[in-house]
Motif scaffolding. Structure first.
Motif, PDB file in Angstrom:
ATOM      1  N   LEU A 209       0.820  -1.209   0.000  1.00 41.40           N
ATOM      2  CA  LEU A 209       0.000   0.000   0.000  1.00 41.40           C
ATOM      3  C   LEU A 209       0.858   1.266   0.000  1.00 41.40           C
ATOM      4  N   THR A 210       0.354   2.270  -0.675  1.00 41.87           N
ATOM      5  CA  THR A 210       0.994   3.581  -0.627  1.00 41.87           C
ATOM      6  C   THR A 210       0.549   4.320   0.629  1.00 41.87           C
ATOM      7  N   LEU A 211       1.178   5.441   0.901  1.00 39.97           N
ATOM      8  CA  LEU A 211       0.792   6.272   2.042  1.00 39.97           C
ATOM      9  C   LEU A 211      -0.667   6.706   1.920  1.00 39.97           C
ATOM     10  N   ALA A 212      -1.060   7.150   0.724  1.00 37.61           N
ATOM     11  CA  ALA A 212      -2.431   7.619   0.518  1.00 37.61           C
ATOM     12  C   ALA A 212      -3.436   6.494   0.769  1.00 37.61           C
ATOM     13  N   GLU A 213      -3.122   5.290   0.288  1.00 35.58           N
ATOM     14  CA  GLU A 213      -4.026   4.154   0.472  1.00 35.58           C
ATOM     15  C   GLU A 213      -4.084   3.742   1.936  1.00 35.58           C
ATOM     16  N   SER A 214      -2.941   3.770   2.613  1.00 37.42           N
ATOM     17  CA  SER A 214      -2.904   3.408   4.028  1.00 37.42           C
ATOM     18  C   SER A 214      -3.736   4.383   4.854  1.00 37.42           C
ATOM     19  N   ALA A 215      -3.605   5.668   4.570  1.00 37.78           N
ATOM     20  CA  ALA A 215      -4.366   6.681   5.312  1.00 37.78           C
ATOM     21  C   ALA A 215      -5.860   6.520   5.077  1.00 37.78           C
ATOM     22  N   LEU A 216      -6.231   6.154   3.855  1.00 42.64           N
ATOM     23  CA  LEU A 216      -7.647   5.936   3.548  1.00 42.64           C
ATOM     24  C   LEU A 216      -8.194   4.775   4.381  1.00 42.64           C
ATOM     25  N   ILE A 217      -7.431   3.682   4.454  1.00 43.97           N
ATOM     26  CA  ILE A 217      -7.877   2.508   5.215  1.00 43.97           C
ATOM     27  C   ILE A 217      -7.952   2.825   6.707  1.00 43.97           C
ATOM     28  N   ILE A 218      -6.936   3.491   7.255  1.00 43.96           N
ATOM     29  CA  ILE A 218      -6.942   3.816   8.683  1.00 43.96           C
ATOM     30  C   ILE A 218      -8.110   4.735   9.017  1.00 43.96           C
ATOM     31  N   GLY A 219      -8.478   5.592   8.085  1.00 40.40           N
ATOM     32  CA  GLY A 219      -9.587   6.515   8.334  1.00 40.40           C
ATOM     33  C   GLY A 219     -10.923   5.823   8.507  1.00 40.40           C
ATOM     34  N   ILE A 220     -11.032   4.601   8.025  1.00 42.40           N
ATOM     35  CA  ILE A 220     -12.314   3.882   8.088  1.00 42.40           C
ATOM     36  C   ILE A 220     -12.706   3.582   9.519  1.00 42.40           C
ATOM     37  N   THR A 221     -11.737   3.316  10.402  1.00 38.12           N
ATOM     38  CA  THR A 221     -12.032   2.780  11.732  1.00 38.12           C
ATOM     39  C   THR A 221     -12.892   3.710  12.577  1.00 38.12           C
ATOM     40  N   ASN A 222     -12.863   5.010  12.309  1.00 39.04           N
ATOM     41  CA  ASN A 222     -13.640   5.962  13.093  1.00 39.04           C
ATOM     42  C   ASN A 222     -15.140   5.687  12.988  1.00 39.04           C
ATOM     43  N   ARG A 223     -15.622   5.520  11.763  1.00 34.59           N
ATOM     44  CA  ARG A 223     -17.027   5.166  11.516  1.00 34.59           C
ATOM     45  C   ARG A 223     -17.068   4.314  10.258  1.00 34.59           C
ATOM     46  N   PRO A 224     -16.901   2.980  10.395  1.00 29.43           N
ATOM     47  CA  PRO A 224     -16.784   2.100   9.225  1.00 29.43           C
ATOM     48  C   PRO A 224     -17.928   2.219   8.229  1.00 29.43           C
ATOM     49  N   SER A 225     -19.148   2.343   8.691  1.00 31.83           N
ATOM     50  CA  SER A 225     -20.276   2.420   7.753  1.00 31.83           C
ATOM     51  C   SER A 225     -20.279   3.721   6.971  1.00 31.83           C
ATOM     52  N   GLU A 226     -19.795   4.789   7.583  1.00 28.62           N
ATOM     53  CA  GLU A 226     -19.790   6.101   6.919  1.00 28.62           C
ATOM     54  C   GLU A 226     -18.562   6.306   6.042  1.00 28.62           C
ATOM     55  N   TYR A 227     -17.420   5.763   6.485  1.00 27.38           N
ATOM     56  CA  TYR A 227     -16.176   6.018   5.762  1.00 27.38           C
ATOM     57  C   TYR A 227     -15.697   4.827   4.931  1.00 27.38           C
ATOM     58  N   SER A 228     -16.566   3.876   4.660  1.00 28.88           N
ATOM     59  CA  SER A 228     -16.203   2.767   3.781  1.00 28.88           C
ATOM     60  C   SER A 228     -15.741   3.318   2.432  1.00 28.88           C
ATOM     61  N   PRO A 229     -14.715   2.713   1.825  1.00 27.19           N
ATOM     62  CA  PRO A 229     -14.185   3.257   0.563  1.00 27.19           C
ATOM     63  C   PRO A 229     -15.161   3.243  -0.609  1.00 27.19           C
ATOM     64  N   TYR A 230     -16.184   2.403  -0.541  1.00 26.40           N
ATOM     65  CA  TYR A 230     -17.134   2.406  -1.658  1.00 26.40           C
ATOM     66  C   TYR A 230     -18.551   2.154  -1.174  1.00 26.40           C
ATOM     67  N   ASN A 231     -19.487   2.615  -1.986  1.00 25.67           N
ATOM     68  CA  ASN A 231     -20.896   2.318  -1.785  1.00 25.67           C
ATOM     69  C   ASN A 231     -21.377   1.486  -2.967  1.00 25.67           C
ATOM     70  N   VAL A 232     -22.426   0.725  -2.757  1.00 26.26           N
ATOM     71  CA  VAL A 232     -22.968  -0.130  -3.806  1.00 26.26           C
ATOM     72  C   VAL A 232     -24.235   0.504  -4.371  1.00 26.26           C
ATOM     73  N   VAL A 233     -24.273   0.659  -5.695  1.00 29.32           N
ATOM     74  CA  VAL A 233     -25.419   1.274  -6.367  1.00 29.32           C
ATOM     75  C   VAL A 233     -25.821   0.419  -7.566  1.00 29.32           C
ATOM     76  N   ASN A 234     -26.948   0.732  -8.157  1.00 34.24           N
ATOM     77  CA  ASN A 234     -27.436   0.004  -9.320  1.00 34.24           C
ATOM     78  C   ASN A 234     -26.560   0.261 -10.542  1.00 34.24           C
ATOM     79  N   ILE A 235     -26.410  -0.747 -11.364  1.00 36.24           N
ATOM     80  CA  ILE A 235     -25.738  -0.575 -12.652  1.00 36.24           C
ATOM     81  C   ILE A 235     -26.673   0.201 -13.567  1.00 36.24           C
ATOM     82  N   GLU A 236     -26.131   1.208 -14.248  1.00 31.17           N
ATOM     83  CA  GLU A 236     -26.962   2.067 -15.082  1.00 31.17           C
ATOM     84  C   GLU A 236     -26.815   1.713 -16.555  1.00 31.17           C
ATOM     85  N   GLU A 237     -27.825   2.073 -17.311  1.00 32.26           N
ATOM     86  CA  GLU A 237     -27.782   1.868 -18.753  1.00 32.26           C
ATOM     87  C   GLU A 237     -26.610   2.660 -19.324  1.00 32.26           C
ATOM     88  N   GLY A 238     -25.823   2.019 -20.149  1.00 31.71           N
ATOM     89  CA  GLY A 238     -24.666   2.700 -20.737  1.00 31.71           C
ATOM     90  C   GLY A 238     -23.373   2.446 -20.008  1.00 31.71           C
TER      91      GLY A 238
END
Length: 765
Positions: A209-238
């Motif tokens: 991991l790079t520094l930027a990636e490591s900081a992103l992961i460490i930031g999750i622990t504060n509020r995992p549901s809010e700071y998760s790196p991605y959200n899941v949404v519907n696939i769109e046409e196109g």
């Protein structure tokens, strides 16, 4: 008057002074009482706290187990609720460790488990906000929560966290505490620990991991549901389906209601080669929905807070800080299982692993916990090439005429197939159904079905050879006219013939007569055959002790396969493997060995062999079964350019089609049938044709060789009338061969008138 007023004022002053003293005394008493109460409460809480062993923290860290194939390649991570993978602190980048300390506990290396300044500050902030907005927990206290207490918000839990923190600080180094914390913290999406997070969000090991990636992961622990790196949404046409980060969301967890559009997208993803046929079927059956992952901008904002804190504390210089802020975040979601194969093999591995762990002394609950959270490394004999060949063949509709979908949307006919190495019992490949992915659904490879005539070699004829019978013994293969049990042949009758010919033509009458000849006591004869099956690993025979009224101690079951439940393809393959393995049975297995995550061996499969029959009789049985494929009922199974042997099996009303056979390399069993037991369209040939297709692929690059004949203990003798040379074990000889001459019709008597004419002709001469 003035004196009176002065006296009154003095009295009032005394009263106020006394009242103040009383109030102060009451406050003091209340304070002491409160302090005593709090102290007693704290002391009681600590006394009731379960004892811990801080030095044994490694065993407390949950870690997902991993399954590997025969070559040691990754197959699947076993995840029940959470994915966790332990990593030593030496492999965790320094910038990730620094990020955790900076944002979670900046005085981590200074305090003894509790940061009093931070705790007081948090208390004041919570009072000000009239709700809990700041925790005040140190990394050590958070580790105590992760390992020993819970996520419950209570004073009791906080006191226990503090108590355990002091113990850990007294027994562990700061690096050990930090290592344990980074391996136990939650990082959203069911991931626990930084290694699992790195693999889940960036598809790389934490050390990469790079520094930027490591900081992103460490930031999750504060509020995992809010700071998760991605959200899941519907696939769109196109959307470009090849470019999106695809996520297959389980419907029962997400609550999503599948639509027809979702099913159409499943077909599209399969057509593009993005998902396999089993994932497609999961979508079509409404069990999962295909969605896409999109980057969560809030995780970037939190990452910037982490980087700012590191810069503020002097951990990062200006250049490194700015470079990390500017680095684009590119998520790459890692897979948790091997794509392209069903889960039937892994399901079988898990079932066997539970049995192994229980045999080592664990109860079922503990065994299950170890399987998913014990960091086990389970090494299997699965041959990925063979598994994929098998998957491909059972997915080919050409081998399944009369196709339809049942009321549950499952394609019929269905299939159960097993390929194993007969010398070791190692299962190289297994499929328990087609068009579905397993996932603890019905595994038809392990589900008993009526074996029909495929039972004859392992029940009747093995028992017969073991008790002095020979392949050259003669029986009358003709319709039975006496007795209460009168089986009929579907392949015609041969009159007096040898055991070899009875097997080749799959004579029902012959199998019955041979079985009956084992003992004058009908029950004893059938029990003898049942005992042979049990020694060969067949567990589904119902004995008289199991059910005195309805059981398999009868000739319909033991000689013709009309059993109460039947035999599974897995146990059929195991039993037949006895013949090419020189008469020795090795129980089929899905596991070679199990280690812990450090490589320490916990269990190794002994692969114990059990002698079922002599090497000579095993070779004779193999030789007979070669004839079944060469010129008997199994010609549709013939694999070009390879020695093979096997036996067909069909059941009444065309409900089951079997072929179980072997080469010098592998033993394979194939069952085809409809789940609801309705008749098959082409029952007699289906399994044999599929067996041939499977074995042709498997043996494509293998050299043909003969089955290994024993060096001694055999002799050959020509049998007149039938006109072939038979194999015999030393000390045995063919019985009732004179009966073969009864098949030769007598010469017709000459007509008397013709004789007179011949005499007259002689006179004329």
């Amino acid at each position: 008057m003035d004196h009176g007023r002065k006296g009154h004022s003095k009295k009032n002053g005394l009263r106020w002074s006394s009242a103040l003293k009383i109030i102060l005394l009451l406050i003091l008493i209340l304070g002491v009482t409160l302090a005593g109460t709090v102290g007693a409460f704290a002391l009681t809480t600590i006394k009731q706290a379960p004892a811990i062993e801080p030095n044994n923290y490694r065993a407390m860290l949950a870690e997902s187990s991993i399954i590997y194939d025969n070559d040691g390649n990754f197959m699947e991570k076993l995840i029940l609720d959470e994915f966790a993978e332990y990593v030593p602190i030496e492999e965790i980048p320094q910038h990730m460790r620094d990020a955790a300390v900076a944002i979670e506990d900046e005085r981590f290396y200074e305090h003894d488990g509790v940061d009093y300044r931070r705790m007081v500050g948090s208390l004041l902030e919570n009072i000000k906000n009239q709700r809990i907005t700041a925790g005040g927990s140190t990394i050590t206290m958070q580790l105590a929560k992760n390992l020993y207490t819970s996520r419950e918000q209570s004073v009791v839990r906080k006191l226990k966290d503090i108590y355990y923190s002091f113990q850990m600080e007294n027994n562990l180094t700061k690096d050990q505490i930090l290592e344990a914390y980074l391996n136990s913290a939650a990082f959203s999406k069911g991931t626990v620990g930084v290694e699992a997070a790195a693999q889940s969000f960036f598809d790389k090991h934490v050390s990469e991991l790079t520094l930027a990636e490591s900081a992103l992961i460490i930031g999750i622990t504060n509020r995992p549901s809010e700071y998760s790196p991605y959200n899941v949404v519907n696939i769109e046409e196109g959307d470009d389906l090849h470019e999106i980060d695809l996520v297959l969301m389980p419907v029962d967890i997400s609550g999503i209601e599948p639509t027809e559009e979702d099913r159409e997208r499943g077909n599209e993803l399969a057509d593009e080669g993005i998902i396999d046929s089993f994932e497609q079927q999961q979508i079509l059956s409404g069990k999962v929905v295909a969605q896409k992952a999109v980057f969560n901008e809030k995780s970037k904002q939190r990452q910037e807070v982490v980087l700012y804190k590191m810069h503020q504390l002097g951990i990062l210089n200006d250049d490194d800080y700015q470079a990390a802020l500017d680095e684009p975040i590119e998520l790459t979601l890692g897979r948790r299982s091997l794509q392209g194969i069903s889960s039937y093999y892994v399901d079988s591995v898990k079932e066997e692993a539970i049995e192994v762990l229980m045999s080592l002394g664990h109860d079922k609950e503990m065994a299950n916990n170890l399987l998913y959270n014990g960091g086990l490394r389970i090494y299997t004999p699965m041959d990925l090439t063979i598994q994929k060949d098998l998957e491909a063949k059972v997915s080919d509709n050409r081998y399944f005429p009369g196709r339809y979908y049942d009321e549950n949307g499952i394609i019929q006919p269905q299939v159960g197939a097993v390929v194993l190495d007969q010398k070791t019992g190692n299962v190289a490949a297994v499929v328990g159904g087609r068009g579905i992915g397993g996932n603890n659904l019905l595994n038809r490879a392990k589900n008993p079905r009526q074996p029909g005539s495929s039972i004859k070699p392992i029940s009747v004829y093995t028992t017969y050879l073991n008790h002095g019978g020979t392949a050259g013994d003669v029986f009358k293969d003709a319709p039975l006219t006496t007795g209460r049990y009168r089986p009929k042949n579907s392949t015609g009758y041969q009159n007096y013939t040898t055991v070899r010919r009875l097997v080749e033509r799959s004579s029902n009458v012959g199998a019955f007569l041979v079985g009956k000849s084992l003992s004058s006591d009908e029950i004893k004869a059938n029990e003898m055959m049942g005992e042979t099956l049990a020694k060969m690993g067949v567990t589904s025979v119902i004995g008289m002790e199991d059910n005195p009224k309805y059981n398999d101690v009868n000739f319909a079951a033991m000689s013709l396969g009309g059993m109460t439940y039947g035999i599974s393809p897995l146990e059929m393959a195991g039993a037949f493997s006895t013949f090419p393995n020189k008469g020795n049975f090795v129980a089929p297995t899905f596991i070679k060995r199990i280690t812990n995550s450090s490589g320490e061996l916990l269990w190794e499969n002994p692969q114990t062999s059990v002698e079922i029959m002599s090497e000579q009789n095993a070779y004779i049985m193999t030789n007979i079964l070669e004839g079944v494929v060469a010129r008997g009922t199994g010609t549709y199974a013939n694999v070009p350019g390879m020695h093979q042997a096997g036996k067909t099996g069909t059941t009444q009303k065309k409900r089951d089609s079997w072929f179980v056979g072997f080469t010098p390399y592998y033993t394979t069993s194939v069952w085809i049938g409809n789940d609801d037991n309705t008749p098959l369209a082409d029952h007699s040939r289906m399994a044999a044709r599929l067996w041939r297709a499977i074995m042709t692929d498997i043996h494509e690059d293998l050299e043909d060789k003969k089955f290994e004949e024993p060096e001694d203990g055999l002799y050959r003798k020509f049998i007149p009338v039938v006109g072939y040379t038979e194999l015999f074990a030393d000390g045995t000889s063919a019985a009732r061969t004179k009966d073969l001459y009864k098949n030769i019709p007598p010469k017709p008597k000459e007509d008397e008138e013709d004789k007179d004419k011949d005499k007259d002709k002689d006179k004329d001469k």
